[in-house]
Write a protein that holds these residues in place. Structure first.
Motif, PDB file in Angstrom:
ATOM      1  N   GLY A   1     -10.847 -30.144  12.400  1.00 46.32           N
ATOM      2  CA  GLY A   1      -9.909 -29.748  11.355  1.00 46.32           C
ATOM      3  C   GLY A   1     -10.438 -28.604  10.508  1.00 46.32           C
ATOM      4  O   GLY A   1     -11.351 -27.865  10.916  1.00 46.32           O
ATOM      5  N   PRO A   2      -9.893 -28.428   9.283  1.00 40.80           N
ATOM      6  CA  PRO A   2     -10.249 -27.299   8.410  1.00 40.80           C
ATOM      7  C   PRO A   2     -11.731 -27.205   8.077  1.00 40.80           C
ATOM      8  O   PRO A   2     -12.211 -26.125   7.699  1.00 40.80           O
ATOM      9  CB  PRO A   2      -9.415 -27.567   7.137  1.00 40.80           C
ATOM     10  N   SER A   3     -12.473 -28.298   8.213  1.00 43.63           N
ATOM     11  CA  SER A   3     -13.900 -28.266   7.890  1.00 43.63           C
ATOM     12  C   SER A   3     -14.678 -27.322   8.799  1.00 43.63           C
ATOM     13  O   SER A   3     -15.814 -26.957   8.489  1.00 43.63           O
ATOM     14  CB  SER A   3     -14.502 -29.676   7.975  1.00 43.63           C
ATOM     15  N   VAL A   4     -14.058 -26.903   9.918  1.00 40.15           N
ATOM     16  CA  VAL A   4     -14.743 -25.992  10.836  1.00 40.15           C
ATOM     17  C   VAL A   4     -15.100 -24.673  10.147  1.00 40.15           C
ATOM     18  O   VAL A   4     -16.082 -24.021  10.507  1.00 40.15           O
ATOM     19  CB  VAL A   4     -13.857 -25.711  12.081  1.00 40.15           C
ATOM     20  N   MET A   5     -14.334 -24.306   9.125  1.00 38.45           N
ATOM     21  CA  MET A   5     -14.596 -23.054   8.423  1.00 38.45           C
ATOM     22  C   MET A   5     -15.905 -23.094   7.637  1.00 38.45           C
ATOM     23  O   MET A   5     -16.410 -22.051   7.215  1.00 38.45           O
ATOM     24  CB  MET A   5     -13.442 -22.726   7.467  1.00 38.45           C
ATOM     25  N   ASN A   6     -16.463 -24.277   7.463  1.00 35.48           N
ATOM     26  CA  ASN A   6     -17.727 -24.430   6.737  1.00 35.48           C
ATOM     27  C   ASN A   6     -18.880 -24.835   7.642  1.00 35.48           C
ATOM     28  O   ASN A   6     -19.994 -25.056   7.160  1.00 35.48           O
ATOM     29  CB  ASN A   6     -17.571 -25.479   5.629  1.00 35.48           C
ATOM     30  N   MET A   7     -18.642 -24.903   8.925  1.00 38.12           N
ATOM     31  CA  MET A   7     -19.676 -25.378   9.862  1.00 38.12           C
ATOM     32  C   MET A   7     -20.537 -24.208  10.342  1.00 38.12           C
ATOM     33  O   MET A   7     -20.583 -23.878  11.536  1.00 38.12           O
ATOM     34  CB  MET A   7     -19.015 -26.117  11.033  1.00 38.12           C
ATOM     35  N   LEU A   8     -21.230 -23.576   9.417  1.00 39.03           N
ATOM     36  CA  LEU A   8     -21.987 -22.364   9.726  1.00 39.03           C
ATOM     37  C   LEU A   8     -23.263 -22.633  10.518  1.00 39.03           C
ATOM     38  O   LEU A   8     -23.900 -21.683  10.987  1.00 39.03           O
ATOM     39  CB  LEU A   8     -22.328 -21.625   8.428  1.00 39.03           C
ATOM     40  N   THR A   9     -23.633 -23.889  10.667  1.00 36.99           N
ATOM     41  CA  THR A   9     -24.794 -24.190  11.505  1.00 36.99           C
ATOM     42  C   THR A   9     -24.432 -24.173  12.989  1.00 36.99           C
ATOM     43  O   THR A   9     -25.317 -24.126  13.842  1.00 36.99           O
ATOM     44  CB  THR A   9     -25.388 -25.560  11.146  1.00 36.99           C
ATOM     45  N   ASN A  10     -23.134 -24.204  13.278  1.00 40.36           N
ATOM     46  CA  ASN A  10     -22.703 -24.092  14.663  1.00 40.36           C
ATOM     47  C   ASN A  10     -22.852 -22.646  15.111  1.00 40.36           C
ATOM     48  O   ASN A  10     -22.489 -21.722  14.386  1.00 40.36           O
ATOM     49  CB  ASN A  10     -21.248 -24.543  14.793  1.00 40.36           C
ATOM     50  N   ASP A  11     -23.372 -22.434  16.301  1.00 37.97           N
ATOM     51  CA  ASP A  11     -23.684 -21.093  16.782  1.00 37.97           C
ATOM     52  C   ASP A  11     -22.458 -20.183  16.835  1.00 37.97           C
ATOM     53  O   ASP A  11     -22.502 -19.051  16.345  1.00 37.97           O
ATOM     54  CB  ASP A  11     -24.335 -21.179  18.160  1.00 37.97           C
ATOM     55  N   SER A  12     -21.370 -20.662  17.404  1.00 40.56           N
ATOM     56  CA  SER A  12     -20.166 -19.837  17.524  1.00 40.56           C
ATOM     57  C   SER A  12     -19.569 -19.518  16.162  1.00 40.56           C
ATOM     58  O   SER A  12     -19.146 -18.386  15.903  1.00 40.56           O
ATOM     59  CB  SER A  12     -19.122 -20.535  18.410  1.00 40.56           C
ATOM     60  N   VAL A  13     -19.516 -20.509  15.300  1.00 37.34           N
ATOM     61  CA  VAL A  13     -18.974 -20.287  13.956  1.00 37.34           C
ATOM     62  C   VAL A  13     -19.821 -19.267  13.207  1.00 37.34           C
ATOM     63  O   VAL A  13     -19.291 -18.340  12.578  1.00 37.34           O
ATOM     64  CB  VAL A  13     -18.907 -21.614  13.165  1.00 37.34           C
ATOM     65  N   ASN A  14     -21.131 -19.428  13.278  1.00 36.28           N
ATOM     66  CA  ASN A  14     -22.047 -18.513  12.595  1.00 36.28           C
ATOM     67  C   ASN A  14     -21.879 -17.088  13.102  1.00 36.28           C
ATOM     68  O   ASN A  14     -21.793 -16.128  12.323  1.00 36.28           O
ATOM     69  CB  ASN A  14     -23.483 -18.992  12.804  1.00 36.28           C
ATOM     70  N   LYS A  15     -21.816 -16.915  14.425  1.00 35.43           N
ATOM     71  CA  LYS A  15     -21.662 -15.583  15.013  1.00 35.43           C
ATOM     72  C   LYS A  15     -20.357 -14.932  14.564  1.00 35.43           C
ATOM     73  O   LYS A  15     -20.318 -13.743  14.219  1.00 35.43           O
ATOM     74  CB  LYS A  15     -21.691 -15.673  16.531  1.00 35.43           C
TER      75      LYS A  15
END
Length: 284
Positions: A107-121
């Motif tokens: 859900g919307p929490s993915v926007m804060n999951m900066l430890t995930n490699d794809s999200v961070n990139k």
């Protein structure tokens, strides 16, 4: 649009390079319960060790995926994904797909999951895109050809869609063209109508006398307001990277120097200031 049974595959997805085409890749990934090894342009060659699948762009499928993003990931996610698609990030398509799959699960929490490699990139790439776009609102220089303002840029990211609003509002009554040499695209505008279109090559007529004069006056102004005591090349390089200089009038010193022939120009003053790299950033 999520299944815990979806798994990695050795497939390469090939698509047409459009945003809708990428959304169709996302649709295919869920429909076939597979995660591709990579997503490449249709004309890209890849190792024969892996099988390929061409994903046809279907606007109905793309629309379904597009509508699902703000519902599942929150209202800011679709805007974020559109910007991510404009970046120069390597494997941006695959990272966008992985981001969306993670978002459909969390859900919307993915926007804060900066430890995930794809999200961070993706967040870093979007930040780079937006910074480059912002810099070019100040670094872009126009010349006049046949009553049309023409500017050239060579950005790393595809920034033209982000420049539309700024320059159309800044020059609402003008006609202008901004040519992106990197991506072979152009932003064209005539009063109250704009479009981003393919412009592979752009050959301009010779600069006329009036344009030469304006360029010389601009360089003179730039040179004469330099403050020698504030010479700071490191600071300058951090705020104005050298890759932007090629298309900025104040750094174009290849043409024959005619400045001393202009009224009131002091040759000694110019020669002492021209070499100083610690000059302020100006907008034309």
């Amino acid at each position: 649009m999520h299944s815990d049974r979806d798994s990695d595959s050795d497939l390469i997805y090939y698509y047409d390079g459009s945003f809708d085409g990428l959304l169709c890749c996302v649709f295919e990934s869920y429909d076939k319960k597979e995660i591709p090894l990579d997503i490449l342009l249709a004309n890209t060659s890849y190792s024969q060790l892996f099988s390929g699948k061409t994903i046809r762009t279907d606007l109905q499928k793309a629309s379904r995926v597009s509508a699902s993003i703000p519902k599942k990931l929150g209202p800011s996610a679709l805007h974020f994904i559109r910007h991510a698609f404009l970046t120069c990030l390597d494997q941006k398509e695959l990272n966008i797909l992985l981001f969306l799959r993670l978002g459909y699960s969390h859900g919307p929490s993915v926007m804060n999951m900066l430890t995930n490699d794809s999200v961070n990139k993706l967040f870093k790439a979007v930040k780079h895109l937006e910074r480059e776009s912002h810099l070019l609102t100040g670094f872009l220089r126009f010349s006049i050809f046949n009553n049309v303002l023409v500017g050239t840029i060579a950005p790393k990211n595809f920034v033209l869609p982000l420049l539309v609003q700024h320059f159309c509002e800044r020059f609402p009554e003008e006609r202008f063209l901004i040519h992106d040499k990197t991506h072979g695209m152009g932003l064209i505008y005539q009063p109250y109508n704009s479009a981003v279109i393919p412009v592979d090559t752009l050959e301009m007529p010779d600069v006329d006398e009036d344009e030469h004069t304006f360029r010389e006056l601009w360089q003179l102004f730039y040179d004469t307001i330099a403050i020698q005591g504030r010479y700071n090349p490191k600071c300058r390089m951090s705020h104005m990277p050298m890759r932007y200089w090629k298309y900025m009038t104040e750094f174009d010193r290849t043409q024959k120097e005619l400045l001393p022939s202009l009224p009131g120009v002091n040759r000694k003053m110019l020669s002492s200031n021209t070499a100083a790299p610690g000059k302020p950033v100006l907008s034309s």
